[in-house]
Design an enzyme around this catalytic site. Structure first.
Site, mmCIF file in Angstrom:
data_model
loop_
_atom_site.group_PDB
_atom_site.id
_atom_site.type_symbol
_atom_site.label_atom_id
_atom_site.label_comp_id
_atom_site.label_asym_id
_atom_site.label_seq_id
_atom_site.Cartn_x
_atom_site.Cartn_y
_atom_site.Cartn_z
ATOM 1 N N LYS A 13 0.824 -1.215 0.000
ATOM 2 C CA LYS A 13 0.000 0.000 0.000
ATOM 3 C C LYS A 13 0.860 1.267 0.000
ATOM 4 O O LYS A 13 0.626 2.178 -0.774
ATOM 5 C CB LYS A 13 -0.922 0.038 1.232
ATOM 6 C CG LYS A 13 -1.952 -1.055 1.276
ATOM 7 C CD LYS A 13 -2.934 -0.854 2.415
ATOM 8 C CE LYS A 13 -2.308 -0.857 3.802
ATOM 9 N NZ LYS A 13 -1.720 -2.140 4.208
ATOM 10 N N ARG A 149 11.186 -1.572 11.134
ATOM 11 C CA ARG A 149 10.132 -1.055 12.012
ATOM 12 C C ARG A 149 10.016 -1.932 13.250
ATOM 13 O O ARG A 149 10.042 -3.151 13.147
ATOM 14 C CB ARG A 149 8.806 -1.043 11.253
ATOM 15 C CG ARG A 149 8.549 0.272 10.553
ATOM 16 C CD ARG A 149 7.355 0.237 9.683
ATOM 17 N NE ARG A 149 6.172 -0.359 10.291
ATOM 18 C CZ ARG A 149 4.990 -0.404 9.688
ATOM 19 N NH1 ARG A 149 4.858 0.096 8.481
ATOM 20 N NH2 ARG A 149 3.955 -0.955 10.272
HETATM 21 P P1 ADP Z 1 0.635 -2.096 8.887
HETATM 22 O O1 ADP Z 1 -0.545 -1.966 7.966
HETATM 23 O O2 ADP Z 1 1.763 -2.879 8.289
HETATM 24 O O3 ADP Z 1 0.274 -2.597 10.240
HETATM 25 P P2 ADP Z 1 0.771 0.822 9.180
HETATM 26 O O4 ADP Z 1 1.971 1.662 9.096
HETATM 27 O O5 ADP Z 1 -0.317 1.088 8.183
HETATM 28 O O6 ADP Z 1 1.300 -0.670 9.043
HETATM 29 O O7 ADP Z 1 0.131 0.883 10.641
HETATM 30 C C1 ADP Z 1 0.923 0.660 11.775
HETATM 31 C C2 ADP Z 1 0.069 0.551 13.023
HETATM 32 O O8 ADP Z 1 -0.652 1.771 13.212
HETATM 33 C C3 ADP Z 1 -0.994 -0.532 13.030
HETATM 34 O O9 ADP Z 1 -0.489 -1.789 13.412
HETATM 35 C C4 ADP Z 1 -1.965 0.037 14.086
HETATM 36 O O10 ADP Z 1 -1.447 -0.138 15.386
HETATM 37 C C5 ADP Z 1 -1.926 1.531 13.804
HETATM 38 N N1 ADP Z 1 -2.955 1.924 12.837
HETATM 39 C C6 ADP Z 1 -2.766 2.227 11.537
HETATM 40 N N2 ADP Z 1 -3.922 2.550 10.938
HETATM 41 C C7 ADP Z 1 -4.889 2.437 11.879
HETATM 42 C C8 ADP Z 1 -6.300 2.616 11.888
HETATM 43 N N3 ADP Z 1 -6.988 2.975 10.802
HETATM 44 N N4 ADP Z 1 -6.965 2.400 13.056
HETATM 45 C C9 ADP Z 1 -6.320 2.052 14.169
HETATM 46 N N5 ADP Z 1 -4.986 1.859 14.238
HETATM 47 C C10 ADP Z 1 -4.266 2.037 13.107
#
Ligand code: ADP
Length: 203
Positions: A13, A149
């Protein structure tokens, strides 16, 4: 155009959102990056978020919505939001979405990608098995350090994939019913997946 990218962790993504930003000038809104930015600022809310991110759990909707406030006005590609039906309903109240791309991926591919993923600490560019940096641990784009990360550890990956299946996958039907979902197979090269996205972008 207002676009959402949905896909399992490691589906790319962030990579495709960056390309959509560079080529089509859609604002890239990554809620993960926004949250990590708060963590780096070491604000009160940042410290709270840090714990949740490490565990791979979802951050509270109220915090997410506050952080997104006023960010959804221009054309954008939204990466990481919504992740639940409840969040999708909240988003509906804020703005109208034109297209949702669902990038499919097998669990085993996701795990392989996440365990080898490294990211630029400054510009967020992503590297891994599919795209190696020219120089070890240095970002091709901005020359900053590449880091792993903290939530790309086995336990947190397992939790995040579990949440994806349980909470995020129902969004597929939600957006199919709204006739705005486009399914893209994610098990291909970055170029091939992105060409597919481009093919549907203006249809
Ligand atoms: P990934 O999709 O690989 O988990 P992201 O960088 O998109 O990585 O998100 C990292 C973390 O941020 C997630 O594991 C969650 O803890 C939090 N997070 C991201 N987007 C959301 C959301 N829409 N609602 C709640 N928590 C979120």
């Amino acid at each position: 155009m207002k676009i959402i990218l949905i896909g399992m962790q490691g589906s790319g993504k962030g990579t495709y959102a960056k390309l959509l930003n560079e080529i089509y000038h859609l604002e890239h809104i990554s809620i993960g990056d926004i949250l990590r930015n708060e963590v780096n600022k070491k604000s009160k809310i940042g410290l709270q978020i840090d714990e949740i991110l490490k565990k791979g759990e979802l951050v509270d909707d109220k915090i997410i919505l506050d952080l997104l406030e006023n960010k959804l006005k221009n054309n954008f590609v939204l990466d990481g939001f919504p992740r639940t039906i409840k969040q999708a309903r909240e988003l509906e109240k804020i703005t109208k979405i034109d297209k949702v791309f669902y990038i499919t991926l097998k669990d085993e591919t996701a795990i392989k990608r996440l365990t080898t993923r490294i990211q630029c600490e400054k510009c967020g560019a992503i590297y891994g098995n599919r795209k190696k940096p020219l120089n070890d641990n240095i970002c091709d784009i901005c020359g900053s350090k590449l880091i792993k990360r903290p939530d790309d550890n086995e336990e947190s990956i397992k939790k995040r994939l579990e949440i994806f299946h349980k909470e995020t996958k129902p969004l597929i039907d939600f957006y199919i019913k709204k006739k705005i979902l486009i399914k893209i197979v994610g098990e291909k090269t970055i170029d091939k997946v992105f060409s597919k996205i481009e093919e549907y972008l203006n249809k």
